[in-house]
Design a protein around this motif. Sequence first.
Motif, PDB file in Angstrom:
ATOM      1  N   ALA A 246       0.804  -1.324  -0.160  1.00 20.61           N
ATOM      2  CA  ALA A 246       0.120  -0.067  -0.142  1.00 20.61           C
ATOM      3  C   ALA A 246       0.967   1.321  -0.011  1.00 20.61           C
ATOM      4  CB  ALA A 246      -0.926  -0.049   1.176  1.00 20.61           C
ATOM      5  N   VAL A 247       1.856   1.255   0.878  1.00 20.14           N
ATOM      6  CA  VAL A 247       2.864   2.210   0.746  1.00 20.14           C
ATOM      7  C   VAL A 247       3.378   2.731  -0.457  1.00 20.14           C
ATOM      8  CG1 VAL A 247       4.938   3.407   1.951  1.00 20.14           C
ATOM      9  CG2 VAL A 247       3.196   2.391   3.445  1.00 20.14           C
ATOM     10  N   PHE A 248       3.982   1.553  -1.057  1.00 19.53           N
ATOM     11  CA  PHE A 248       4.543   1.597  -2.440  1.00 19.53           C
ATOM     12  C   PHE A 248       3.640   2.376  -3.551  1.00 19.53           C
ATOM     13  CE2 PHE A 248       8.107  -0.834  -0.849  1.00 19.53           C
ATOM     14  CZ  PHE A 248       9.103  -1.090  -1.923  1.00 19.53           C
ATOM     15  N   ALA A 249       2.524   1.968  -3.329  1.00 20.33           N
ATOM     16  CA  ALA A 249       1.660   2.345  -4.351  1.00 20.33           C
ATOM     17  C   ALA A 249       1.141   3.672  -4.096  1.00 20.33           C
ATOM     18  CB  ALA A 249      -0.072   1.360  -4.609  1.00 20.33           C
ATOM     19  N   ALA A 250       0.959   4.077  -3.045  1.00 22.67           N
ATOM     20  CA  ALA A 250       0.470   5.705  -2.551  1.00 22.67           C
ATOM     21  C   ALA A 250       1.660   6.365  -2.946  1.00 22.67           C
ATOM     22  CB  ALA A 250       0.421   5.589  -1.163  1.00 22.67           C
ATOM     23  N   LEU A 251       3.093   5.847  -2.609  1.00 29.39           N
ATOM     24  CA  LEU A 251       4.196   6.868  -3.183  1.00 29.39           C
ATOM     25  C   LEU A 251       4.395   6.960  -4.603  1.00 29.39           C
ATOM     26  CD1 LEU A 251       6.564   8.509  -2.125  1.00 29.39           C
ATOM     27  CD2 LEU A 251       8.097   6.340  -2.010  1.00 29.39           C
ATOM     28  N   ALA A 252       4.196   5.881  -5.354  1.00 27.41           N
ATOM     29  CA  ALA A 252       4.246   5.895  -6.838  1.00 27.41           C
ATOM     30  C   ALA A 252       3.327   6.920  -7.246  1.00 27.41           C
ATOM     31  CB  ALA A 252       3.994   4.585  -7.072  1.00 27.41           C
ATOM     32  N   ILE A 253       2.007   6.927  -6.823  1.00 28.40           N
ATOM     33  CA  ILE A 253       1.091   7.679  -7.322  1.00 28.40           C
ATOM     34  C   ILE A 253       1.185   9.290  -6.845  1.00 28.40           C
ATOM     35  CG2 ILE A 253      -1.536   8.448  -7.146  1.00 28.40           C
ATOM     36  CD1 ILE A 253      -2.068   5.568  -6.615  1.00 28.40           C
ATOM     37  N   THR A 254       1.847   9.430  -5.828  1.00 23.05           N
ATOM     38  CA  THR A 254       2.260  10.745  -5.394  1.00 23.05           C
ATOM     39  C   THR A 254       3.239  11.237  -6.152  1.00 23.05           C
ATOM     40  OG1 THR A 254       1.470  10.249  -2.818  1.00 23.05           O
ATOM     41  CG2 THR A 254       2.949  12.075  -3.507  1.00 23.05           C
ATOM     42  N   ALA A 255       4.385  10.536  -6.401  1.00 21.63           N
ATOM     43  CA  ALA A 255       5.369  10.725  -7.300  1.00 21.63           C
ATOM     44  C   ALA A 255       5.053  11.135  -8.612  1.00 21.63           C
ATOM     45  CB  ALA A 255       6.396   9.905  -7.305  1.00 21.63           C
ATOM     46  N   VAL A 256       4.080  10.449  -9.177  1.00 23.37           N
ATOM     47  CA  VAL A 256       3.817  10.823 -10.564  1.00 23.37           C
ATOM     48  C   VAL A 256       2.978  11.869 -10.608  1.00 23.37           C
ATOM     49  CG1 VAL A 256       2.497  10.143 -12.600  1.00 23.37           C
ATOM     50  CG2 VAL A 256       4.012   8.331 -11.291  1.00 23.37           C
ATOM     51  N   LEU A 257       2.188  12.334  -9.691  1.00 17.11           N
ATOM     52  CA  LEU A 257       1.502  13.490  -9.723  1.00 17.11           C
ATOM     53  C   LEU A 257       2.202  14.667  -9.127  1.00 17.11           C
ATOM     54  CD1 LEU A 257      -2.119  12.047  -8.026  1.00 17.11           C
ATOM     55  CD2 LEU A 257      -1.281  12.737 -10.561  1.00 17.11           C
ATOM     56  N   THR A 258       3.559  14.547  -8.537  1.00 17.51           N
ATOM     57  CA  THR A 258       4.252  15.615  -8.087  1.00 17.51           C
ATOM     58  C   THR A 258       4.811  16.357  -9.304  1.00 17.51           C
ATOM     59  OG1 THR A 258       5.086  14.357  -6.034  1.00 17.51           O
ATOM     60  CG2 THR A 258       6.404  16.336  -6.718  1.00 17.51           C
ATOM     61  N   PRO A 259       4.499  17.828  -9.464  1.00 20.80           N
ATOM     62  CA  PRO A 259       4.973  18.524 -10.315  1.00 20.80           C
ATOM     63  C   PRO A 259       6.704  18.518 -10.578  1.00 20.80           C
ATOM     64  CG  PRO A 259       3.468  19.890  -9.568  1.00 20.80           C
ATOM     65  CD  PRO A 259       3.735  18.505  -8.610  1.00 20.80           C
ATOM     66  N   GLY A 260       7.095  18.167 -11.815  1.00 19.54           N
ATOM     67  CA  GLY A 260       8.806  18.038 -11.948  1.00 19.54           C
ATOM     68  C   GLY A 260       9.366  16.714 -11.685  1.00 19.54           C
ATOM     69  N   PHE A 261       8.549  15.902 -11.087  1.00 21.62           N
ATOM     70  CA  PHE A 261       9.179  14.532 -10.691  1.00 21.62           C
ATOM     71  C   PHE A 261       9.701  13.766 -11.908  1.00 21.62           C
ATOM     72  CE2 PHE A 261       8.987   9.835  -9.927  1.00 21.62           C
ATOM     73  CZ  PHE A 261       9.635  10.015  -9.041  1.00 21.62           C
ATOM     74  N   LEU A 262       8.965  13.652 -13.031  1.00 24.02           N
ATOM     75  CA  LEU A 262       9.226  12.919 -14.214  1.00 24.02           C
ATOM     76  C   LEU A 262      10.116  13.899 -15.367  1.00 24.02           C
ATOM     77  CD1 LEU A 262       5.929  11.453 -15.187  1.00 24.02           C
ATOM     78  CD2 LEU A 262       7.740  10.429 -13.930  1.00 24.02           C
ATOM     79  N   SER A 263      10.546  14.834 -14.605  1.00 25.23           N
ATOM     80  CA  SER A 263      11.544  15.670 -15.633  1.00 25.23           C
ATOM     81  C   SER A 263      12.954  14.799 -15.564  1.00 25.23           C
ATOM     82  CB  SER A 263      11.888  17.068 -14.981  1.00 25.23           C
ATOM     83  OG  SER A 263      12.325  17.295 -13.678  1.00 25.23           O
ATOM     84  N   VAL A 264      13.888  15.246 -16.454  1.00 25.07           N
ATOM     85  CA  VAL A 264      15.268  14.494 -16.562  1.00 25.07           C
ATOM     86  C   VAL A 264      16.082  14.807 -15.427  1.00 25.07           C
ATOM     87  CG1 VAL A 264      17.283  14.281 -17.738  1.00 25.07           C
ATOM     88  CG2 VAL A 264      15.118  14.274 -19.021  1.00 25.07           C
ATOM     89  N   PRO A 265      16.169  16.112 -14.763  1.00 23.90           N
ATOM     90  CA  PRO A 265      16.953  16.358 -13.772  1.00 23.90           C
ATOM     91  C   PRO A 265      16.405  15.607 -12.434  1.00 23.90           C
ATOM     92  CG  PRO A 265      16.476  18.472 -14.821  1.00 23.90           C
ATOM     93  CD  PRO A 265      15.576  17.391 -15.579  1.00 23.90           C
ATOM     94  N   SER A 266      15.121  15.526 -12.264  1.00 29.32           N
ATOM     95  CA  SER A 266      14.483  14.787 -11.031  1.00 29.32           C
ATOM     96  C   SER A 266      14.904  13.458 -11.080  1.00 29.32           C
ATOM     97  CB  SER A 266      13.120  15.228 -11.168  1.00 29.32           C
ATOM     98  OG  SER A 266      12.520  14.474 -10.057  1.00 29.32           O
ATOM     99  N   LEU A 267      14.879  12.744 -12.096  1.00 30.51           N
ATOM    100  CA  LEU A 267      14.956  11.533 -12.496  1.00 30.51           C
ATOM    101  C   LEU A 267      16.322  11.028 -12.293  1.00 30.51           C
ATOM    102  CD1 LEU A 267      12.697  10.301 -15.432  1.00 30.51           C
ATOM    103  CD2 LEU A 267      12.310   9.924 -12.897  1.00 30.51           C
ATOM    104  N   LEU A 268      17.426  11.901 -12.959  1.00 29.90           N
ATOM    105  CA  LEU A 268      18.636  11.652 -12.525  1.00 29.90           C
ATOM    106  C   LEU A 268      19.162  11.746 -11.130  1.00 29.90           C
ATOM    107  CD1 LEU A 268      20.226  13.605 -15.524  1.00 29.90           C
ATOM    108  CD2 LEU A 268      20.334  11.209 -15.293  1.00 29.90           C
TER     109      LEU A 268
END
Length: 329
Positions: free
Chosen positions: A36-58
């Motif tokens: 449940a924690v993994f799923a909640a964190l994954a959803i939160t991360a995807v919805l966080t502005p800027g998380f999926l940007s290249v600098p953030s992923l690096l």
Amino acid sequence: MKPSAISDMSIPVTPGSSRLAWITDRIDLVDGLRIAVFAALAITAVLTPGFLSVPSLLALLTTLSFVGCVAVGMTMITLSGHIMSFSLGATAAAAAVAFVHVLNIWGLAAGVAAGLATGALISAAQGLIIGSLRANPIIVSIASLALIYGILNLLTGNATLDVNSGSVLAAAWRRPFGIPVETLAFLLCLAVGQFLLSFTIFGRRVFLIGSGMRSADVLGLRVWRSVTAVYAWAGLFAGMTGILLATRYNQANMEYGVGYDYDAIAAVLVGGVAIKGGLGSMWRTLAGVCLMATAQVVLLLYGFRQEWQYLIAGLIVLLVVVLQSRRRS
């Protein structure tokens, strides 16, 4: 007619029960909470502005790689039944100092060897004390933490060592296939650790010792040798973190390893390695490292300071310990 093997392995159905109830009754509370924690964190991360940007992923890959190498070593210590070590962060810092010092004199290859050897020897000495004297591993690690910082600060004058051959490190710090070098190093450590646990006699002894020290003694195993080897490998993996840190920043000091052992402990326990030892794998640790690193990046993107990262890591460790204790009771 004799029942087939398949029928023998089928799910038992008793009056008043169902297949769904049989499965539900066997879902572990800790594993369910972890999912449940993994799923909640994954959803939160995807919805966080800027998380999926290249600098953030690096930044995510870098964070999980530095902590991950320490966590690989922490996994071996925990699996062997010695709970955790509070000196692996300091060991990584000492390895970074040794790496830079030797690098400036004899070059990159000698520096890497010195860094890894420093980490392995410092940690192996603790394993020898713990294995031969059956000393409390946490007390030994705390004492070692103080000794490492005290000795290294005296030797270095509490100063930062700068790399003289920055061009050599710059050439070595490219991103093959766009993947940071530290991530490749972490995956290598992870693979080596899992290979040792799954395909070697040493790995079987680690699980046996973690399941019960007395059983290992009854079987005639030289426990002190295996424990020393466990700590030596843990120190070597921590030494890899020190080398990666020094390589990235072109310098080294004793502040580099601060907090890494706590993050590694959190990742190991969150991933599902049993705190009493004998159960777990490097793949579970990988999941824990990814969760903790993702949480840190999300907190940074929302403007939380580093103190909050330490607070959340501590709360996670406390929660996992409490839940595992309730499961054993």
